[in-house]
Design a protein around this motif. Structure first.
Motif, PDB file in Angstrom:
ATOM      1  N   LYS A  60       0.834  -1.211   0.000  1.00  0.00           N
ATOM      2  CA  LYS A  60       0.000   0.000   0.000  1.00  0.00           C
ATOM      3  C   LYS A  60       0.866   1.257   0.000  1.00  0.00           C
ATOM      4  CE  LYS A  60      -3.666   2.170   2.740  1.00  0.00           C
ATOM      5  NZ  LYS A  60      -4.502   2.030   3.940  1.00  0.00           N
ATOM      6  N   LEU A  61       1.912   1.270   0.830  1.00  0.00           N
ATOM      7  CA  LEU A  61       2.804   2.421   0.900  1.00  0.00           C
ATOM      8  C   LEU A  61       3.580   2.599  -0.400  1.00  0.00           C
ATOM      9  CD1 LEU A  61       4.063   1.977   4.567  1.00  0.00           C
ATOM     10  CD2 LEU A  61       2.503   3.743   3.719  1.00  0.00           C
ATOM     11  N   GLU A  62       3.950   1.492  -1.031  1.00  0.00           N
ATOM     12  CA  GLU A  62       4.637   1.583  -2.318  1.00  0.00           C
ATOM     13  C   GLU A  62       3.687   2.128  -3.383  1.00  0.00           C
ATOM     14  OE1 GLU A  62       7.188  -1.074  -5.517  1.00  0.00           O
ATOM     15  OE2 GLU A  62       5.911  -2.115  -4.070  1.00  0.00           O
ATOM     16  N   ALA A  63       2.459   1.626  -3.425  1.00  0.00           N
ATOM     17  CA  ALA A  63       1.474   2.079  -4.410  1.00  0.00           C
ATOM     18  C   ALA A  63       1.169   3.571  -4.250  1.00  0.00           C
ATOM     19  CB  ALA A  63       0.187   1.261  -4.287  1.00  0.00           C
ATOM     20  N   ALA A  64       1.242   4.059  -3.006  1.00  0.00           N
ATOM     21  CA  ALA A  64       0.980   5.473  -2.733  1.00  0.00           C
ATOM     22  C   ALA A  64       2.202   6.348  -2.976  1.00  0.00           C
ATOM     23  CB  ALA A  64       0.501   5.644  -1.291  1.00  0.00           C
ATOM     24  N   GLY A  65       3.325   5.737  -3.312  1.00  0.00           N
ATOM     25  CA  GLY A  65       4.541   6.498  -3.596  1.00  0.00           C
ATOM     26  C   GLY A  65       5.299   6.950  -2.368  1.00  0.00           C
ATOM     27  N   LEU A  66       5.059   6.299  -1.220  1.00  0.00           N
ATOM     28  CA  LEU A  66       5.764   6.666   0.009  1.00  0.00           C
ATOM     29  C   LEU A  66       7.055   5.885   0.193  1.00  0.00           C
ATOM     30  CD1 LEU A  66       2.720   6.961   2.414  1.00  0.00           C
ATOM     31  CD2 LEU A  66       3.999   8.802   1.340  1.00  0.00           C
ATOM     32  N   LEU A  67       7.153   4.752  -0.485  1.00  0.00           N
ATOM     33  CA  LEU A  67       8.400   3.994  -0.442  1.00  0.00           C
ATOM     34  C   LEU A  67       8.608   3.286  -1.765  1.00  0.00           C
ATOM     35  CD1 LEU A  67       7.743   0.720   0.036  1.00  0.00           C
ATOM     36  CD2 LEU A  67       7.329   1.507   2.341  1.00  0.00           C
ATOM     37  N   THR A  68       9.841   2.878  -1.977  1.00  0.00           N
ATOM     38  CA  THR A  68      10.199   2.096  -3.158  1.00  0.00           C
ATOM     39  C   THR A  68      10.860   0.821  -2.684  1.00  0.00           C
ATOM     40  OG1 THR A  68      12.383   3.136  -3.344  1.00  0.00           O
ATOM     41  CG2 THR A  68      10.576   4.147  -4.590  1.00  0.00           C
ATOM     42  N   LYS A  69      10.926  -0.130  -3.567  1.00  0.00           N
ATOM     43  CA  LYS A  69      11.659  -1.351  -3.223  1.00  0.00           C
ATOM     44  C   LYS A  69      12.668  -1.632  -4.322  1.00  0.00           C
ATOM     45  CE  LYS A  69       8.177  -4.609  -4.849  1.00  0.00           C
ATOM     46  NZ  LYS A  69       7.317  -5.728  -4.474  1.00  0.00           N
ATOM     47  N   GLU A  70      13.788  -2.170  -3.886  1.00  0.00           N
ATOM     48  CA  GLU A  70      14.872  -2.500  -4.817  1.00  0.00           C
ATOM     49  C   GLU A  70      15.569  -3.748  -4.315  1.00  0.00           C
ATOM     50  OE1 GLU A  70      18.329   0.482  -3.290  1.00  0.00           O
ATOM     51  OE2 GLU A  70      16.501   1.457  -4.012  1.00  0.00           O
ATOM     52  N   THR A  71      16.352  -4.341  -5.169  1.00  0.00           N
ATOM     53  CA  THR A  71      17.111  -5.519  -4.764  1.00  0.00           C
ATOM     54  C   THR A  71      18.178  -5.117  -3.758  1.00  0.00           C
ATOM     55  OG1 THR A  71      16.748  -6.464  -6.949  1.00  0.00           O
ATOM     56  CG2 THR A  71      18.495  -7.445  -5.613  1.00  0.00           C
ATOM     57  N   HIS A  72      18.310  -5.904  -2.715  1.00  0.00           N
ATOM     58  CA  HIS A  72      19.312  -5.639  -1.685  1.00  0.00           C
ATOM     59  C   HIS A  72      20.704  -5.855  -2.280  1.00  0.00           C
ATOM     60  CE1 HIS A  72      21.471  -5.856   2.108  1.00  0.00           C
ATOM     61  NE2 HIS A  72      20.371  -5.449   2.723  1.00  0.00           N
ATOM     62  N   PRO A  73      21.659  -4.954  -2.006  1.00  0.00           N
ATOM     63  CA  PRO A  73      22.998  -5.100  -2.602  1.00  0.00           C
ATOM     64  C   PRO A  73      23.754  -6.342  -2.121  1.00  0.00           C
ATOM     65  CG  PRO A  73      22.954  -3.286  -1.031  1.00  0.00           C
ATOM     66  CD  PRO A  73      21.543  -3.753  -1.202  1.00  0.00           C
ATOM     67  N   ASP A  74      23.396  -6.863  -0.960  1.00  0.00           N
ATOM     68  CA  ASP A  74      24.103  -8.029  -0.418  1.00  0.00           C
ATOM     69  C   ASP A  74      23.468  -9.359  -0.802  1.00  0.00           C
ATOM     70  OD1 ASP A  74      25.837  -6.253   0.801  1.00  0.00           O
ATOM     71  OD2 ASP A  74      24.744  -6.280   2.706  1.00  0.00           O
ATOM     72  N   SER A  75      22.199  -9.333  -1.206  1.00  0.00           N
ATOM     73  CA  SER A  75      21.506 -10.580  -1.519  1.00  0.00           C
ATOM     74  C   SER A  75      20.356 -10.309  -2.481  1.00  0.00           C
ATOM     75  CB  SER A  75      20.969 -11.215  -0.234  1.00  0.00           C
ATOM     76  OG  SER A  75      20.094 -12.280  -0.526  1.00  0.00           O
ATOM     77  N   LYS A  76      20.355 -11.002  -3.599  1.00  0.00           N
ATOM     78  CA  LYS A  76      19.270 -10.834  -4.562  1.00  0.00           C
ATOM     79  C   LYS A  76      17.958 -11.396  -4.027  1.00  0.00           C
ATOM     80  CE  LYS A  76      22.102 -10.539  -8.642  1.00  0.00           C
ATOM     81  NZ  LYS A  76      22.330 -10.938 -10.003  1.00  0.00           N
ATOM     82  N   ALA A  77      18.019 -12.206  -2.982  1.00  0.00           N
ATOM     83  CA  ALA A  77      16.814 -12.779  -2.383  1.00  0.00           C
ATOM     84  C   ALA A  77      16.105 -11.783  -1.473  1.00  0.00           C
ATOM     85  CB  ALA A  77      17.169 -14.036  -1.598  1.00  0.00           C
ATOM     86  N   LYS A  78      16.808 -10.731  -1.067  1.00  0.00           N
ATOM     87  CA  LYS A  78      16.228  -9.737  -0.167  1.00  0.00           C
ATOM     88  C   LYS A  78      15.772  -8.513  -0.944  1.00  0.00           C
ATOM     89  CE  LYS A  78      19.015 -10.523   3.998  1.00  0.00           C
ATOM     90  NZ  LYS A  78      19.936  -9.858   4.926  1.00  0.00           N
ATOM     91  N   ILE A  79      14.759  -7.867  -0.394  1.00  0.00           N
ATOM     92  CA  ILE A  79      14.281  -6.600  -0.950  1.00  0.00           C
ATOM     93  C   ILE A  79      14.615  -5.496   0.039  1.00  0.00           C
ATOM     94  CG2 ILE A  79      12.226  -5.267  -1.566  1.00  0.00           C
ATOM     95  CD1 ILE A  79      11.009  -7.880  -2.574  1.00  0.00           C
ATOM     96  N   LEU A  80      15.074  -4.394  -0.483  1.00  0.00           N
ATOM     97  CA  LEU A  80      15.411  -3.223   0.312  1.00  0.00           C
ATOM     98  C   LEU A  80      14.317  -2.181   0.093  1.00  0.00           C
ATOM     99  CD1 LEU A  80      17.814  -2.271   2.088  1.00  0.00           C
ATOM    100  CD2 LEU A  80      18.738  -1.207   0.039  1.00  0.00           C
ATOM    101  N   TYR A  81      13.709  -1.743   1.176  1.00  0.00           N
ATOM    102  CA  TYR A  81      12.672  -0.708   1.108  1.00  0.00           C
ATOM    103  C   TYR A  81      13.290   0.629   1.478  1.00  0.00           C
ATOM    104  CZ  TYR A  81       9.421  -4.587   0.882  1.00  0.00           C
ATOM    105  OH  TYR A  81       8.759  -5.719   0.492  1.00  0.00           O
ATOM    106  N   ARG A  82      12.974   1.644   0.679  1.00  0.00           N
ATOM    107  CA  ARG A  82      13.482   2.994   0.930  1.00  0.00           C
ATOM    108  C   ARG A  82      12.319   3.975   0.873  1.00  0.00           C
ATOM    109  NH1 ARG A  82      18.666   2.783   2.156  1.00  0.00           N
ATOM    110  NH2 ARG A  82      20.012   1.592   0.801  1.00  0.00           N
ATOM    111  N   LEU A  83      12.313   4.909   1.801  1.00  0.00           N
ATOM    112  CA  LEU A  83      11.298   5.950   1.772  1.00  0.00           C
ATOM    113  C   LEU A  83      11.607   6.937   0.649  1.00  0.00           C
ATOM    114  CD1 LEU A  83      10.919   6.631   5.575  1.00  0.00           C
ATOM    115  CD2 LEU A  83       9.175   5.696   4.063  1.00  0.00           C
ATOM    116  N   THR A  84      10.575   7.385  -0.007  1.00  0.00           N
ATOM    117  CA  THR A  84      10.715   8.435  -1.002  1.00  0.00           C
ATOM    118  C   THR A  84      10.678   9.781  -0.270  1.00  0.00           C
ATOM    119  OG1 THR A  84       8.327   8.615  -1.281  1.00  0.00           O
ATOM    120  CG2 THR A  84       9.481   7.046  -2.729  1.00  0.00           C
ATOM    121  N   HIS A  85      10.894  10.857  -0.996  1.00  0.00           N
ATOM    122  CA  HIS A  85      10.783  12.188  -0.385  1.00  0.00           C
ATOM    123  C   HIS A  85       9.386  12.378   0.201  1.00  0.00           C
ATOM    124  CE1 HIS A  85      14.648  13.939  -1.603  1.00  0.00           C
ATOM    125  NE2 HIS A  85      14.550  13.123  -2.630  1.00  0.00           N
TER     126      HIS A  85
END
Length: 136
Positions: A60-85
């Motif tokens: 829900k937060l991603e769909a609303a543009g409050l966060l993004t998800k990307e592949t974790h730099p240490d493991s392709k199996a993990k997702i890294l969530y980052r807050l947008t502005h």
């Protein structure tokens, strides 16, 4: 994920459609203040969120543009969530909720001490945290 219906002319209602539940705000707070950026880090937070609730709120937060998800730099199996502005810009509102709770609700002594420090210079605190987050 189903989109929230917009309430033209009702800014409080529109905001509550996105962050009007305990879990969404706790996820954002944990990301901002505790540096939690993976599903497991958020799952292990003190609040005890259920896995299905965490997954739905992150989507829900991603769909609303409050966060993004990307592949974790240490493991392709993990997702890294980052807050947008847009997500980071919720910090002042969260600080105000915290100060309101301190004034009117029973809170843990650790939160009490933290809030008293925050009251000394709220604007500087918010500015420093926001700048740090936006520069990452």
């Amino acid at each position: 994920m189903k989109e929230s219906k917009q309430r033209p002319g009702d800014p409080v209602g529109s905001a509550l459609d996105i962050v009007g539940d305990k879990w969404s705000l706790m996820i954002i707070w944990n990301m901002i203040m505790h540096g939690k950026h993976t599903y497991n880090e958020l799952l292990k937070s003190n609040e005890g969120i259920a896995t299905n609730i965490l997954a739905s709120r992150l989507a829900k937060l991603e769909a609303a543009g409050l966060l993004t998800k990307e592949t974790h730099p240490d493991s392709k199996a993990k997702i890294l969530y980052r807050l947008t502005h847009k997500g980071i810009d919720l910090l002042p509102a969260l600080v105000e909720l915290m100060l309101w709770a301190h004034a009117y609700l029973p809170i843990h002594s650790a939160g009490d001490a933290y809030t008293k420090l925050l009251k000394q210079n709220k604007e500087a605190f918010v500015k420093r945290i926001v700048e740090d987050l936006k520069n990452k």
